[in-house]
Design an enzyme around this catalytic site. Structure first.
Site, PDB file in Angstrom:
ATOM      1  CE1 TYR A 143      43.292  42.964  41.768  1.00 45.19           C
ATOM      2  CE2 TYR A 143      44.442  40.877  41.542  1.00 45.19           C
ATOM      3  CZ  TYR A 143      43.385  41.715  41.212  1.00 45.19           C
ATOM      4  OH  TYR A 143      42.425  41.276  40.333  1.00 45.19           O
ATOM      5  CG  ASP A 224      39.846  46.207  25.171  1.00 43.95           C
ATOM      6  OD1 ASP A 224      41.066  45.979  25.055  1.00 43.95           O
ATOM      7  OD2 ASP A 224      39.311  47.214  24.673  1.00 43.95           O
ATOM      8  CG  ASP A 248      42.327  37.749  39.622  1.00 42.76           C
ATOM      9  OD1 ASP A 248      42.029  36.546  39.652  1.00 42.76           O
ATOM     10  OD2 ASP A 248      41.947  38.567  40.489  1.00 42.76           O
ATOM     11  CG  ASP A 252      39.090  32.666  37.348  1.00 41.47           C
ATOM     12  OD1 ASP A 252      40.115  32.027  37.626  1.00 41.47           O
ATOM     13  OD2 ASP A 252      38.222  32.974  38.185  1.00 41.47           O
TER      14      ASP A 252
END
Ligand code: NAD
Length: 359
Positions: A143, A224, A248, A252
């Site tokens: 990012y 993964d 990130d 969530d």
């Protein structure tokens, strides 16, 4: 008697309502545990734009830096949505995180027993105790890496770069291991070391730092597989240590396991340890001013502050236990199901205070 100074950024929308309840709970807890708290209010977000023209006044940064810790409600709302980017409330949020040098984001995902039915996972999958802490690196990685557009043989292309330095990985790893020591003493470092060079450096560095924490059981998992394991067998995890982008996504996913956005607390930590504590939800303009918001995410953020910044783990446990207890009796509308008493935001705060007083 120990006295703490807390900077309070109520923000916009439901911010003032939920922060008000969290302060009520903190005051009752302080009295019970024999410490005092002084509050210094400051402006952030839309309310700061209205009062001063900017989303993050210098005075706010100064007050947060001078405090032992900072409590934030939420910022933003339709009133400020049409302002140019640099004047949006969210800019204040990013600004305060960067001004305080916060590089670690902590997001717990846990299930309170009475709210088990709110989880999208089947009861037999979450039958063990579920209490995960995602520790996400916040200021590095893809990012913030070099990015750009280019043309190759007449074809448009774009790139983003994942880059981590050893000191960046070391400091986030130490936050993760320190947390694991205060919790279940297990840390799983998430990476993609089978493919990415940055992940191989991440894994090497975490392995080296782990030598300073012989009591913590270290494991590694490819991202993964971790995404899969979080819905297959989430109880296996204690602390999950991740890069910015992996955290990130995984935080969530992990937080959804607990079912309700009004229940989810978070913390951001930097080098000083004072930290910024806030619910993960936004300012909920659709229900602002109605006294129906769920204040528990903010109350649980205060519990995190007590544990991770103020060195009051017993007070923190007291709040968490009180929240678990009230959930067996009363519910705000967002988590209401038949058989419970429906209560307002202030009544929920009062109920938590009553439980703490009775302990
Ligand atoms: P939101 O989290 O504010 O609301 C999403 C939904 O969840 C709404 O229906 C809301 O009523 C409900 N909700 C949220 N918190 C609740 C609570 N404590 N109790 C009961 N219900 C709750 O997200 P959004 O609607 O996408 O954003 C609204 C504003 O908040 C926007 O301006 C956005 O930019 C801002 N925002 C701020 C933060 C922050 O301050 N950290 C985070 C996310 C969004």
């Amino acid at each position: 008697m120990k006295n703490y100074k807390i900077a309070v950024l109520k923000g916009d929308g439901i911010g003032p309502e939920i922060v008000g309840e969290a302060i009520k709970v903190l005051n009752v807890t302080a009295e019970k545990c024999g410490f005092t708290v002084a509050y210094e209010e400051a402006l952030l977000g839309g309310c700061a734009i209205d009062a001063t023209g900017v989303p993050l006044p210098d005075e706010t940064v100064a007050k947060c830096k001078a405090a032992d810790s900072t409590l934030l409600g939420a910022v933003g709302g339709p009133k400020w949505d049409t302002l140019p980017g640099h004047l949006r409330p969210e800019k204040g949020l990013l600004g305060i995180r960067s001004a305080l040098g916060l590089f670690a984001n902590l997001r717990p995902a846990r299930i309170f027993e009475p709210l088990r039915e709110a989880s999208p996972l089947r009861a037999d999958i979450i039958d063990g105790s579920l209490d995960i802490m995602v520790v996400r690196e916040l200021t590095g990685g893809i990012y913030f890496g070099e990015r750009g557009r280019l043309e190759e043989n007449g074809v448009q292309a774009a790139y983003d770069t994942e880059k981590y330095s050893v000191p960046e990985i070391e400091r986030i790893a130490r936050i993760g291991f320190d947390l694991a020591m205060k919790r279940g003493r297990k840390l799983c470092s998430v990476d993609k070391a089978n493919v990415l060079e940055s992940s191989r450096l991440w894994r090497e560095t975490v392995t080296r730092i782990a030598k300073d924490y012989p009591e913590v059981e270290l494991s590694y998992m490819y991202v993964d597989n971790c995404a899969m394991q979080l819905v297959r067998n989430p109880s296996q995890f204690d602390v999950l240590l991740t890069s910015n982008i992996f955290g990130d996504i995984l935080s969530d996913e992990a937080s959804m396991i607990s079912g309700s956005i009004g229940m989810l607390a978070s913390a951001s930590l930097g080098a000083t340890g004072s930290g910024l504590y806030e619910p993960i939800h936004g300012s909920a303009p659709d229900i602002a001013g109605q006294n129906i918001a769920n204040p528990l995410a903010t109350i649980l953020s205060v519990a995190m502050m007590l544990k991770y910044s103020l060195g009051q783990p017993e007070a923190s446990d007291m709040i968490e236990k009180a929240v678990a207890d009230v959930l067996g009796e009363v519910r705000t509308p967002d988590i209401y199901v038949e058989g419970f008493q429906k209560v307002s935001c202030t009544e929920m705060g009062d109920a938590v205070c009553q439980k703490i007083k009775a302990m």
